[in-house]
Design a protein around this motif. Sequence first.
Motif: not given
Length: 367
Positions: A107-112, A200-209, A320-324
Motif C-alpha cells: 500500500n502506498v497511500p496518496l493523501g486519503p 480506526f479512521p474517521v471516513t466520509s464518503w464523499v463530502a459529508d462533514d 460515540l465520537a462525533h467523527g464516528h
Amino acid sequence: MGRFSRRLRRLAPPPRVVDWAILAVVASAVATGLLAWTGWLPPALLVDLHGIVGVTLAGLLLFKFARVARRVLDRGGWDRATPVSVLLGVVAVAALVSGAFWGLGGNVPLGPWTTLSAHVGLGLLVVPILLLHLRSRMRLPTRTDASRRSALRLGGLLVAGTIAWRLSEAAASLGGATIADTGSKPTGDLYDTETEGGSFPVTSWVADDPDPIDRSDWTLTVAGLEGEGVELTYGDLLAAAGDERRATLDCTSGWYTVQEWQGLRVGDLLDGAGVDASADGADTDARWVRFVSVTGYRWSLPIDEARDALLSTAIDGSRLAHGHGGPARLVAPGRRGFQWVKWVERVELRREPDPAQWLVTLISGFD
Ligand code: HEM
Ligand SMILES: Nc1nc2c(c(=O)[nH]1)N[C@H]1C(S)=C(S)[C@@H](COP(=O)(O)O)O[C@H]1N2
Ligand SMILES: [Mo]
C-alpha cells in the motif's frame, strides 16, 4: 526481448481472438470488481473470479503488446487513434499493477487514497478509454478466427490464470497479508493505530462533514408508513439501549476493524415506538427501514435485517465520537461501511426500496 516477443507472437491466438478475449475479460473484471467492492453480491466467489480474470488479462495483454510493439515504437506508424491506444495501455497496466500490489500486501497511500482506491479508479478509467479505442479499432471476428486451436489456447490461458492466482494468494498469505474477501485489510496494516489512539479512521464518503451535534438538542424521529411516530431525546435512547454487537466495519477504501458496538436493537426501537405492526404478526406493507442522517445521507435495509441491526451510541463502552457518527449511527453487520449511516436523526418504515440512496451517498455534503 526480440526473441521473447517473437516466441509470444507464435504462441498467440489470432489478433481478433486476442482482442475480443481482452474485451470479455475487461468486462468481467469491471463487473466482478464493482459487485464485490460495493457489496452488491457476497464477495467470496467474486473476488476469486476478479483475480483470475485479472491475471488472464495480464497474459492477453502480453500477446497484444508483442503484436503491436513494432507499430507503436515506430513513430511513422502512428495515426490519430494511436495516442488513445497508448494511454489505454498505460492505464490498463497501472490498474493491473496496483491491483496486484495491493493484493500481495502493499500500500502506498496518496493523501486519503489507498492503493485499493487507486486500483478502483484506474480500473473504472479503463472503460471510457477502451470505448474510444473500440470506436476506431474494433473489427468483428471472422469465421476463420473461431478455430479449435484458438479455443484451446484461450482455455489454456484461463487455466494458467487460475493457477497463477492461487499461487499469488498463497504467496500473499505467506507474506502475512490478511486480506478480507472484500479486498480490505485490518486497520493496523495500513495506519499507525498507536498515534490514532488505538482506534480506526474517521471516513466520509464523499463530502459529508456536519458540525458536531449538541446531544441536548438532538432528537431521533421514528416514523411509521403514514408518517405517524415518535420523537426520542438522547436520554430516551440511552435509557432504552442495552444491546451489544461485535461487528466489522469494512470501508470501501480498503480497511476493516472489528469493534464492540453498544446501542439499541432497531427492532426494539420500532416496537417501542409502536410503528411496526408486523412485529405482532399483522400483515403490513412495511418492507424496508430507512436510516437518514442529519446531512441527508441515507440507507435502507430490508425490514428483517434492519430489525436485527443496531442503532449504536457507543463503542467499547465509550460514547460515540462525533467523527464516528455520534450521537447515534447505524451498525449493519455484514454490510459495507458506506451503508452504516452516521449522525442518524430519522428511522422510518417504507413500502419500497430507495434506489436514489446510491446517488445521495455520492453527493451528500456538496452544496
Ligand atoms: C485493456 C485493453 C486494451 C489495450 C491496453 C489495448 C492496447 C492497444 C495498443 C497499445 C494498440 C497499438 C496502437 C494502435 O494500433 O492503436 C492497439 C491496437 C489495436 N487494438 Fe487494442 N487494446 C485493448 C483492447 C482492445 C479491444 C477490446 C479490441 C477489439 C475488440 C482491440 C482492437 C485493436 C485493434 C484492431 C488494433 C489495431 C492493431 C492490430 O490489429 O494489430 N483492442 N491496442
Ligand atoms: N452520514 C454519513 N454516514 C456515513 C458516511 C458519510 O459520509 N456520511 N460515510 C460512510 C463510510 S464510507 C464509512 S466507511 C463509515 C465510516 O465510519 P467511521 O467514520 O466511523 O470510520 O461511515 C459511513 N457512514
Ligand atoms: Mo467507506
